[in-house]
Write a protein that holds these residues in place. Structure first.
Motif, PDB file in Angstrom:
ATOM      1  N   GLY A  99       9.588   4.237  -6.333  1.00 62.65           N
ATOM      2  CA  GLY A  99       8.683   4.477  -5.287  1.00 62.65           C
ATOM      3  C   GLY A  99       7.210   4.145  -5.577  1.00 62.65           C
ATOM      4  N   TRP A 100       6.123   4.549  -5.177  1.00 65.97           N
ATOM      5  CA  TRP A 100       4.699   4.018  -5.455  1.00 65.97           C
ATOM      6  C   TRP A 100       4.310   4.063  -6.722  1.00 65.97           C
ATOM      7  CZ3 TRP A 100       1.387   1.144  -3.225  1.00 65.97           C
ATOM      8  CH2 TRP A 100       0.049   1.376  -3.625  1.00 65.97           C
ATOM      9  N   GLU A 101       4.679   5.156  -7.563  1.00 72.40           N
ATOM     10  CA  GLU A 101       4.177   5.315  -8.848  1.00 72.40           C
ATOM     11  C   GLU A 101       4.938   4.023  -9.634  1.00 72.40           C
ATOM     12  OE1 GLU A 101       1.703   7.064 -10.171  1.00 72.40           O
ATOM     13  OE2 GLU A 101       1.349   7.880  -8.172  1.00 72.40           O
ATOM     14  N   ALA A 102       6.320   3.729  -9.388  1.00 70.62           N
ATOM     15  CA  ALA A 102       7.034   2.783 -10.152  1.00 70.62           C
ATOM     16  C   ALA A 102       6.331   1.292  -9.974  1.00 70.62           C
ATOM     17  CB  ALA A 102       8.331   2.727  -9.827  1.00 70.62           C
ATOM     18  N   TYR A 103       5.942   1.226  -8.733  1.00 71.72           N
ATOM     19  CA  TYR A 103       5.403  -0.219  -8.347  1.00 71.72           C
ATOM     20  C   TYR A 103       4.174  -0.129  -8.928  1.00 71.72           C
ATOM     21  CZ  TYR A 103       2.758  -3.087  -5.292  1.00 71.72           C
ATOM     22  OH  TYR A 103       1.638  -4.222  -4.894  1.00 71.72           O
ATOM     23  N   LEU A 104       3.178   0.775  -9.070  1.00 75.00           N
ATOM     24  CA  LEU A 104       1.927   0.619  -9.799  1.00 75.00           C
ATOM     25  C   LEU A 104       2.023   0.514 -11.290  1.00 75.00           C
ATOM     26  CD1 LEU A 104      -0.483   3.466  -8.244  1.00 75.00           C
ATOM     27  CD2 LEU A 104      -0.619   1.023  -7.929  1.00 75.00           C
TER      28      LEU A 104
ATOM     29  N   THR B 224       0.752  -1.130   0.016  1.00 71.11           N
ATOM     30  CA  THR B 224       0.032   0.086   0.003  1.00 71.11           C
ATOM     31  C   THR B 224       0.892   1.329   0.068  1.00 71.11           C
ATOM     32  OG1 THR B 224      -0.123   0.098   2.452  1.00 71.11           O
ATOM     33  CG2 THR B 224      -1.811  -1.112   1.402  1.00 71.11           C
ATOM     34  N   ARG B 225       0.339   2.485   0.121  1.00 64.41           N
ATOM     35  CA  ARG B 225       1.124   3.675   0.062  1.00 64.41           C
ATOM     36  C   ARG B 225       2.005   3.612   1.311  1.00 64.41           C
ATOM     37  NH1 ARG B 225      -0.223   7.601  -3.792  1.00 64.41           N
ATOM     38  NH2 ARG B 225      -2.047   6.770  -5.239  1.00 64.41           N
ATOM     39  N   ASP B 226       1.352   3.274   2.219  1.00 67.07           N
ATOM     40  CA  ASP B 226       2.015   3.359   3.390  1.00 67.07           C
ATOM     41  C   ASP B 226       3.038   2.201   3.971  1.00 67.07           C
ATOM     42  OD1 ASP B 226       0.454   5.474   4.271  1.00 67.07           O
ATOM     43  OD2 ASP B 226      -1.012   4.352   4.901  1.00 67.07           O
ATOM     44  N   SER B 227       2.897   0.938   3.306  1.00 67.74           N
ATOM     45  CA  SER B 227       3.537  -0.245   3.414  1.00 67.74           C
ATOM     46  C   SER B 227       4.795  -0.432   2.582  1.00 67.74           C
ATOM     47  CB  SER B 227       2.904  -1.555   3.843  1.00 67.74           C
ATOM     48  OG  SER B 227       2.057  -1.849   2.250  1.00 67.74           O
ATOM     49  N   ILE B 228       4.745   0.335   1.260  1.00 68.66           N
ATOM     50  CA  ILE B 228       5.713  -0.010   0.481  1.00 68.66           C
ATOM     51  C   ILE B 228       7.329   0.595   0.980  1.00 68.66           C
ATOM     52  CG2 ILE B 228       5.618   2.402  -0.530  1.00 68.66           C
ATOM     53  CD1 ILE B 228       6.186   1.224  -3.399  1.00 68.66           C
ATOM     54  N   PRO B 229       8.194  -0.358   0.460  1.00 74.49           N
ATOM     55  CA  PRO B 229       9.528   0.053   1.248  1.00 74.49           C
ATOM     56  C   PRO B 229      10.076   1.453   0.879  1.00 74.49           C
ATOM     57  CG  PRO B 229       9.450  -2.352   0.411  1.00 74.49           C
ATOM     58  CD  PRO B 229       8.334  -1.576  -0.164  1.00 74.49           C
ATOM     59  N   ALA B 230      10.797   2.130   1.649  1.00 74.62           N
ATOM     60  CA  ALA B 230      11.481   3.245   0.954  1.00 74.62           C
ATOM     61  C   ALA B 230      12.341   3.225   0.182  1.00 74.62           C
ATOM     62  CB  ALA B 230      11.942   3.937   2.705  1.00 74.62           C
ATOM     63  N   ASP B 231      12.900   2.150   0.048  1.00 75.53           N
ATOM     64  CA  ASP B 231      14.154   2.095  -0.818  1.00 75.53           C
ATOM     65  C   ASP B 231      13.409   1.139  -2.183  1.00 75.53           C
ATOM     66  OD1 ASP B 231      13.565  -0.498   0.025  1.00 75.53           O
ATOM     67  OD2 ASP B 231      15.592  -0.925   0.186  1.00 75.53           O
ATOM     68  N   TYR B 232      12.111   1.172  -2.438  1.00 80.17           N
ATOM     69  CA  TYR B 232      11.563   0.530  -3.593  1.00 80.17           C
ATOM     70  C   TYR B 232      11.875   1.429  -4.662  1.00 80.17           C
ATOM     71  CZ  TYR B 232       8.582  -1.954  -6.940  1.00 80.17           C
ATOM     72  OH  TYR B 232       7.970  -2.884  -7.730  1.00 80.17           O
TER      73      TYR B 232
END
Length: 418
Positions: free
Chosen positions: A177-182, A166-174
């Motif tokens: 970030g969130w947009e890339a994960y989506l 989720t936006r809150d649980s995604i690792p900080a070093d992903y």
């Protein structure tokens, strides 16, 4: 027409059963994936199923009119191309990233598949002797079971990554970030539908250059200049078809109620971890597939209507086992239910079309429309399971009633009354 000339047409038609099984059985995977990519809750994601099966209620009659005006072959080719277009639309949808776009895509794909199902089921029943029609349709539906197994066990792995942030649980070093994960999760949905679209286009080309025999009402239309109705509602006066439509409505609803809630039952009520639950789901689907093959073989010696009655009664008893024992006992009972559900849909379909002649396409349209049971009865079962959580197993009273209608059809409803 000589019997051996049916081999190639039947082989091509069997491919269609395989294709629409892949499409419909990718839906549970896509629901889970869309919950991530579009940030949906379970209720919102469930509209994926609604968008898909709604097409089966809206379009069978227009499709039957199309095929009455042209031919089974034209309907099949158009359906293949339409479904392929729907699959390719996943590429622009990955740019839009809006849930409504995916709902539209599923509706388009389902409409194409509805062409295939409206044409293929009656085509199989009349492409050969009337006596062996239920056995042929069960054999064809065996390829449907194979497609379902491949879709769930293999194609789903191309989509589901195993990570659920989720936006809150995604690792900080992903990375990104969130947009890339989506974006990664969104792109994962494209591959199975690209493969499906390519396969659909290849099969469409084969159909274009293949000669399919004219059958039943097509032969009568080509030899007569009499103008006939494109869709005949009067065919519902035939009691065996009318009861067949009712039986198909309840069968579809009962089957989907058990299928859609199987993993929920495993994890929530049988206390299984998710990886073990998916293993049981694989066994559940294998039971269905083996039931189709074994049932087809048994129809060489036993009347289809007798098998339908016995299988329905077995499932009524097994639903009772789920209701009174629940837990792991109920889970094993559901594996047996899957086996005995296997022959019901094709057997009821073929018995309902018996003796319709030039009204076969109209009858097929009404039978396909009965699939709308998928959009009603599973929700009723889920409501009871949720509302009465302490006695969740009593929710299986709904599919028990569904199988009772199937039993009646195998007992009396199938009889053709002139």
């Amino acid at each position: 027409m000589k019997k051996n000339t049916y081999t190639l047409p039947l082989s091509l038609i069997f491919c269609l059963f395989f294709l629409w099984a892949i499409s419909s059985n990718l839906l549970p995977t896509m629901i889970r994936q869309l919950m991530k990519t579009c940030e949906l809750n379970t209720f919102e994601a469930s509209f994926t199923e609604t968008a898909y099966w709604l097409a089966y209620f809206i379009f069978p009659i227009p499709i039957a009119m199309f095929m009455k005006r042209y031919s089974y072959k034209a309907g099949i080719i158009f359906g293949l191309i339409l479904a392929a277009v729907g699959g390719l639309l996943f590429f622009p949808a990955a740019i839009v990233k809006e849930y409504w776009a995916y709902l539209c895509i599923f509706f388009v794909i389902a409409t194409g598949m509805c062409f295939l199902e409206t044409a293929a089921n009656p085509y199989v029943t009349v492409l050969g002797s009337a006596e062996s029609a239920p056995r042929r349709l069960n054999l064809a539906q065996s390829f449907n079971g194979l497609g379902a197994f491949i879709s769930a066990m293999f194609l789903s792995k191309l989509v589901l990554s195993g990570s659920h942030y989720t936006r809150d649980s995604i690792p900080a070093d992903y990375p990104g970030g969130w947009e890339a994960y989506l974006q990664v999760e969104t792109d994962a949905m494209k591959m199975p539908y690209l493969l499906l679209a390519i396969l659909l286009i290849v099969i469409a080309i084969i159909f274009i250059f293949s000669k399919l025999p004219k059958i039943g009402d097509e032969e009568s239309n080509s030899s007569s200049e009499k103008k006939e109705k494109l869709i005949d509602f009067g065919v519902l006066k035939r009691s065996h078809l009318r009861w067949g439509v009712i039986a198909q409505f309840f069968y579809n609803g009962g089957q989907t109620a058990i299928n859609s809630l199987f993993l929920v039952y495993c994890c929530t009520y049988a206390g299984l971890p998710e990886d073990t639950a998916t293993t049981f789901f694989g066994l559940y689907m294998l039971a269905f597939l083996s039931g189709r093959w074994i049932g087809t073989g048994l129809m060489v010696k036993f009347r289809p209507q007798d098998m339908l009655l016995i299988y329905s009664l077995m499932n009524i008893i097994l639903c009772g086992v789920v209701m009174f024992w629940g837990g792991m006992v109920g889970l094993y009972a559901m594996l047996a239910i899957s086996f005995f559900m296997s022959i019901m849909y094709p057997t009821q379909f073929s018995l309902a079309l018996k003796g319709l002649g030039e009204h076969t396409k109209s009858g097929s349209a009404f039978l396909v429309m009965a699939i709308v049971g998928n959009a009603c009865l599973p929700q009723l079962t889920a409501y009871f399971m949720h509302a009465y959580e302490d006695i969740y197993y009593m929710a299986y009273f709904v599919p028990m009633i569904c199988f009772a209608f199937c039993a009646f059809y195998g007992w009396k409803g199938y009889k053709v009354i002139d």
